[in-house]
Design an enzyme around this catalytic site. Structure first.
Site, short mmCIF file in Angstrom:
data_model
loop_
_atom_site.label_atom_id
_atom_site.label_comp_id
_atom_site.label_asym_id
_atom_site.label_seq_id
_atom_site.Cartn_x
_atom_site.Cartn_y
_atom_site.Cartn_z
N HIS A 23 4.73 112.88 48.93
CA HIS A 23 5.13 112.49 47.58
C HIS A 23 3.90 112.44 46.68
CE1 HIS A 23 8.98 110.26 49.10
NE2 HIS A 23 9.19 111.54 48.88
N HIS A 70 18.31 116.51 54.68
CA HIS A 70 17.45 115.55 53.98
C HIS A 70 17.66 114.13 54.49
CE1 HIS A 70 14.49 115.94 50.86
NE2 HIS A 70 14.89 114.84 50.27
N ARG A 109 10.57 118.06 54.67
CA ARG A 109 11.66 118.63 53.87
C ARG A 109 12.25 119.80 54.64
NH1 ARG A 109 7.28 117.91 50.24
NH2 ARG A 109 7.69 116.40 48.57
N LYS A 123 5.98 120.97 48.09
CA LYS A 123 6.17 121.30 46.68
C LYS A 123 4.83 121.62 46.03
CE LYS A 123 10.43 118.69 45.87
NZ LYS A 123 11.08 117.63 45.08
#
Length: 319
Positions: free
Chosen positions: A288, A262, A167, A191
């Site tokens: 993910h 991205h 990212r 994240k």
């Protein structure tokens, strides 16, 4: 209903939950800001349906948490639809509202959770904006060809984005101490502040080494910076700064095919799946949490197979 439930407001609950997200869950300031925006929207939409009452902890008026029902929340969604809010924005709002009321129920601020049956809206199936291998290679070579900004840095930046699937925030936050000694892998923080290993191709490592030599010379004249990618003034390169660099090289001055940082990540995932990589491995490489997110890229792979079939088979559409 006890006195505590009567006096607790949506506003106070939201503020407390935001502190929990940032302090206990360690969510990034950007993510917490997104939640805050959704809760401000929730308060605005509920205020048009429910009368204010002196239910704030400081005695001021607000929206009583216990007065909120499922019908009120559904009306909020209806208002967002009428405002032509994007489905993704509506579903993010739903997720934020569910999280807030689940938190309040867990702490017994309410005895019934009105958000339990709140449903998301159908999302249109969209194909990620990716580049073909030749398009990605062209963009990676554009810094040397055009020299619009800082060629060595920009080439290393593009090749590292493309070869790792990082990212943009992960690349912006990358520090020299995160690398292994040979620069072929590094630890990034994604994240939820989750760490994972990412890997870089040989040509990305070669480009990085060239850039680091120039970076070393630049930073002799400025204060030390731990971030890998810096501006020409010697400051850590921000996410916005990286967007600006990619935008410049993909504009009419460069490839004339506008993409975002991205797009490198999308291209990485698509290339890996097209080459036969296991989807679980690709999920791990991208960081993910759910494989359903990674499965979006299988649509791209299928579309490519259909295109090859149409061009190659005697009964294909182009025959």
């Amino acid at each position: 209903m006890d006195e505590r439930e009567k006096l607790f407001s949506v506003e106070d609950a939201a503020e407390e939950f935001l502190v929990y997200l940032g302090g206990v869950r360690s969510l990034s300031p950007h993510t917490v800001k997104g939640y805050r925006n959704d809760y401000e929207k929730l308060v605005e939409l509920l205020a048009s349906q429910l009368p204010p009452s002196p239910c704030r902890l400081d005695g001021s008026q607000g929206i009583s948490l216990s007065s909120v029902e499922l019908a009120h929340l559904r009306t909020c969604l209806g208002c967002l639809v009428r405002r032509n809010a994007a489905p993704a924005s509506i579903n993010r709002f739903v997720a934020a509202v569910r999280s807030l009321f689940a938190y309040c129920r867990r702490l017994d601020y309410i005895y019934n959770n009105p958000a339990l049956e709140l449903r998301t809206v159908r999302m249109p199936v969209s194909v990620p904006n990716f580049m073909t291998e030749s398009e990605a290679d062209e963009l990676c070579g554009m810094p040397e060809k055009k020299a619009l900004l800082w060629p060595a840095r920009d080439k290393a930046l593009f090749k590292m984005l493309y070869s790792s699937g990082c990212r943009v925030s992960e690349i912006a936050g990358l520090r020299l101490s995160d690398f292994r000694s040979d620069y072929r892998s590094a630890i990034v923080r994604g994240k939820g502040n989750k760490e994972r290993n990412v890997f870089f191709s040989d040509d990305a490592v070669d480009a990085l080494r060239v850039y680091l030599q120039e970076r070393k010379v630049l930073l002799k004249k400025t204060s030390p910076v731990s971030s890998v990618f810096v501006s020409q003034r010697g400051k850590a390169l921000s996410v916005r700064g990286i967007y600006g660099i990619v935008d410049r090289y993909s504009s009419v001055e460069g490839t004339n095919r506008h993409v975002s940082p991205h797009s490198f990540r999308h291209s990485f995932a698509t290339s890996m799946l097209n080459a036969g990589a296991d989807i679980r491995i690709v999920q791990e490489m991208l960081g993910h949490s759910s494989i359903s997110t990674t499965q979006r890229y299988t649509h791209v792979s299928t579309a490519r197979l259909v295109d090859i079939y149409n061009r190659a088979h005697p009964h294909g559409k182009e025959r």
